[in-house]
Design a protein around this motif. Structure first.
Motif, PDB file in Angstrom:
ATOM      1  N   ALA A  99      24.892   0.220  14.711  1.00  0.00           N
ATOM      2  CA  ALA A  99      26.297   0.367  14.311  1.00  0.00           C
ATOM      3  C   ALA A  99      26.552  -0.324  12.972  1.00  0.00           C
ATOM      4  O   ALA A  99      27.279   0.203  12.111  1.00  0.00           O
ATOM      5  CB  ALA A  99      27.221  -0.193  15.391  1.00  0.00           C
ATOM      6  N   ALA A 100      25.949  -1.478  12.779  1.00  0.00           N
ATOM      7  CA  ALA A 100      26.123  -2.202  11.511  1.00  0.00           C
ATOM      8  C   ALA A 100      25.495  -1.425  10.355  1.00  0.00           C
ATOM      9  O   ALA A 100      26.072  -1.366   9.257  1.00  0.00           O
ATOM     10  CB  ALA A 100      25.501  -3.586  11.615  1.00  0.00           C
ATOM     11  N   LEU A 105      25.872   2.109   5.566  1.00  0.00           N
ATOM     12  CA  LEU A 105      25.596   3.404   4.940  1.00  0.00           C
ATOM     13  C   LEU A 105      26.894   4.066   4.473  1.00  0.00           C
ATOM     14  O   LEU A 105      26.953   4.614   3.366  1.00  0.00           O
ATOM     15  CB  LEU A 105      24.845   4.315   5.909  1.00  0.00           C
ATOM     16  N   ILE A 106      27.924   4.017   5.303  1.00  0.00           N
ATOM     17  CA  ILE A 106      29.225   4.590   4.912  1.00  0.00           C
ATOM     18  C   ILE A 106      29.750   3.898   3.664  1.00  0.00           C
ATOM     19  O   ILE A 106      30.206   4.548   2.701  1.00  0.00           O
ATOM     20  CB  ILE A 106      30.223   4.486   6.082  1.00  0.00           C
ATOM     21  N   ASN A 107      29.669   2.581   3.639  1.00  0.00           N
ATOM     22  CA  ASN A 107      30.147   1.825   2.473  1.00  0.00           C
ATOM     23  C   ASN A 107      29.306   2.109   1.228  1.00  0.00           C
ATOM     24  O   ASN A 107      29.850   2.242   0.117  1.00  0.00           O
ATOM     25  CB  ASN A 107      30.144   0.324   2.768  1.00  0.00           C
ATOM     26  N   ALA A 108      27.992   2.213   1.402  1.00  0.00           N
ATOM     27  CA  ALA A 108      27.117   2.483   0.249  1.00  0.00           C
ATOM     28  C   ALA A 108      27.393   3.873  -0.323  1.00  0.00           C
ATOM     29  O   ALA A 108      27.397   4.051  -1.551  1.00  0.00           O
ATOM     30  CB  ALA A 108      25.655   2.350   0.657  1.00  0.00           C
ATOM     31  N   ARG A 109      27.630   4.845   0.550  1.00  0.00           N
ATOM     32  CA  ARG A 109      27.941   6.194   0.061  1.00  0.00           C
ATOM     33  C   ARG A 109      29.293   6.219  -0.652  1.00  0.00           C
ATOM     34  O   ARG A 109      29.457   6.942  -1.651  1.00  0.00           O
ATOM     35  CB  ARG A 109      27.922   7.188   1.222  1.00  0.00           C
ATOM     36  N   ASP A 131      22.390   1.386  -9.518  1.00  0.00           N
ATOM     37  CA  ASP A 131      22.504   0.397  -8.441  1.00  0.00           C
ATOM     38  C   ASP A 131      23.151   1.008  -7.197  1.00  0.00           C
ATOM     39  O   ASP A 131      22.720   0.747  -6.065  1.00  0.00           O
ATOM     40  CB  ASP A 131      23.312  -0.809  -8.906  1.00  0.00           C
ATOM     41  N   ALA A 132      24.170   1.830  -7.390  1.00  0.00           N
ATOM     42  CA  ALA A 132      24.843   2.475  -6.259  1.00  0.00           C
ATOM     43  C   ALA A 132      23.909   3.455  -5.562  1.00  0.00           C
ATOM     44  O   ALA A 132      23.901   3.546  -4.327  1.00  0.00           O
ATOM     45  CB  ALA A 132      26.111   3.181  -6.736  1.00  0.00           C
ATOM     46  N   GLN A 133      23.095   4.194  -6.336  1.00  0.00           N
ATOM     47  CA  GLN A 133      22.133   5.114  -5.728  1.00  0.00           C
ATOM     48  C   GLN A 133      21.073   4.345  -4.938  1.00  0.00           C
ATOM     49  O   GLN A 133      20.690   4.739  -3.833  1.00  0.00           O
ATOM     50  CB  GLN A 133      21.471   5.966  -6.807  1.00  0.00           C
ATOM     51  N   LEU A 134      20.609   3.241  -5.510  1.00  0.00           N
ATOM     52  CA  LEU A 134      19.618   2.410  -4.830  1.00  0.00           C
ATOM     53  C   LEU A 134      20.183   1.829  -3.537  1.00  0.00           C
ATOM     54  O   LEU A 134      19.516   1.830  -2.498  1.00  0.00           O
ATOM     55  CB  LEU A 134      19.143   1.286  -5.755  1.00  0.00           C
ATOM     56  N   ASP A 135      21.423   1.363  -3.582  1.00  0.00           N
ATOM     57  CA  ASP A 135      22.053   0.812  -2.377  1.00  0.00           C
ATOM     58  C   ASP A 135      22.215   1.885  -1.297  1.00  0.00           C
ATOM     59  O   ASP A 135      21.984   1.626  -0.110  1.00  0.00           O
ATOM     60  CB  ASP A 135      23.427   0.219  -2.714  1.00  0.00           C
ATOM     61  N   ALA A 136      22.606   3.103  -1.691  1.00  0.00           N
ATOM     62  CA  ALA A 136      22.779   4.186  -0.716  1.00  0.00           C
ATOM     63  C   ALA A 136      21.441   4.570  -0.097  1.00  0.00           C
ATOM     64  O   ALA A 136      21.342   4.781   1.124  1.00  0.00           O
ATOM     65  CB  ALA A 136      23.436   5.395  -1.380  1.00  0.00           C
ATOM     66  N   ALA A 139      20.401   1.745   2.275  1.00  0.00           N
ATOM     67  CA  ALA A 139      21.197   1.777   3.509  1.00  0.00           C
ATOM     68  C   ALA A 139      20.744   2.912   4.420  1.00  0.00           C
ATOM     69  O   ALA A 139      20.694   2.753   5.644  1.00  0.00           O
ATOM     70  CB  ALA A 139      22.677   1.914   3.171  1.00  0.00           C
ATOM     71  N   ALA A 140      20.393   4.062   3.842  1.00  0.00           N
ATOM     72  CA  ALA A 140      19.901   5.178   4.651  1.00  0.00           C
ATOM     73  C   ALA A 140      18.551   4.828   5.295  1.00  0.00           C
ATOM     74  O   ALA A 140      18.308   5.157   6.465  1.00  0.00           O
ATOM     75  CB  ALA A 140      19.771   6.438   3.796  1.00  0.00           C
ATOM     76  N   ALA A 141      17.688   4.152   4.550  1.00  0.00           N
ATOM     77  CA  ALA A 141      16.392   3.739   5.091  1.00  0.00           C
ATOM     78  C   ALA A 141      16.584   2.714   6.213  1.00  0.00           C
ATOM     79  O   ALA A 141      15.886   2.762   7.242  1.00  0.00           O
ATOM     80  CB  ALA A 141      15.506   3.164   3.990  1.00  0.00           C
ATOM     81  N   GLN A 142      17.529   1.802   6.046  1.00  0.00           N
ATOM     82  CA  GLN A 142      17.810   0.816   7.085  1.00  0.00           C
ATOM     83  C   GLN A 142      18.352   1.486   8.344  1.00  0.00           C
ATOM     84  O   GLN A 142      18.042   1.073   9.465  1.00  0.00           O
ATOM     85  CB  GLN A 142      18.793  -0.231   6.577  1.00  0.00           C
ATOM     86  N   ARG A 143      19.131   2.540   8.174  1.00  0.00           N
ATOM     87  CA  ARG A 143      19.659   3.282   9.319  1.00  0.00           C
ATOM     88  C   ARG A 143      18.529   3.962  10.086  1.00  0.00           C
ATOM     89  O   ARG A 143      18.484   3.933  11.313  1.00  0.00           O
ATOM     90  CB  ARG A 143      20.673   4.327   8.862  1.00  0.00           C
TER      91      ARG A 143
END
Length: 166
Positions: A99-100, A105-109, A131-136, A139-143
């Protein structure tokens, strides 16, 4: 455990008398058709009164072995319960972690959309967009990793519960 209980019962049987019986038959004579047959029998009763506490010691030993088997059974029961509880807590924790990562991921997108809009309008720079693309992507990889962890935790819970593998 049942075998050990039977051992205790058998050892307690040493307090009581034992009854023995035997029968034998024999034939004698020179003519195989006309033989003299004899039948003998014997009955005995044995009750050892003075065994120097041997029977009592055997009963105590059997009872101690029974208590040891019961303790092993309790330990195994507790170990299984601990394993199930641990697996259940792992499922709950990884579900919360998923859930976290969903929120991240929602915030990064959302940050990526903002960075893309700022870059398109000429207000943002390429570094902010990168940086925003890297964060997104991160976050997707972490999901994906969190989903894998949840599937693994559920499998471990199923194994702990003794469910068949699918």
């Amino acid at each position: 455990m049942r075998a050990q209980q039977q051992q205790v019962s058998a050892a307690r049987g040493g307090y009581w008398p034992s009854l023995t019986a035997s029968v034998s038959a024999n034939g004698a004579g020179t003519d195989p058709v006309n033989q003299d047959f004899g039948l003998t029998g014997q009955v005995g009763l044995n009750w050892p009164l003075f065994e120097s506490g041997r029977t009592r010691a055997q009963v105590r030993e059997a009872e101690a072995s029974l208590r040891g088997v019961q303790a092993q059974q309790d330990a195994l029961r507790q170990q299984v319960r601990l394993e199930v509880e641990r697996a259940l807590l792992s499922v709950r924790a990884t579900r919360e972690g998923l859930a976290a990562t969903e929120e991240a991921l929602i915030n990064a997108r959302a940050r990526l959309r903002l960075a893309e809009g700022r870059y398109r309008e000429g207000v943002g720079n390429i570094i902010e967009l990168g940086d925003a693309q890297l964060d997104a992507t991160s976050a997707a990889a972490q999901r994906v990793q969190a989903e894998y962890n949840l599937a693994t935790a559920r499998t471990e819970l199923g194994r702990a519960l003794g469910l068949p593998r699918s």
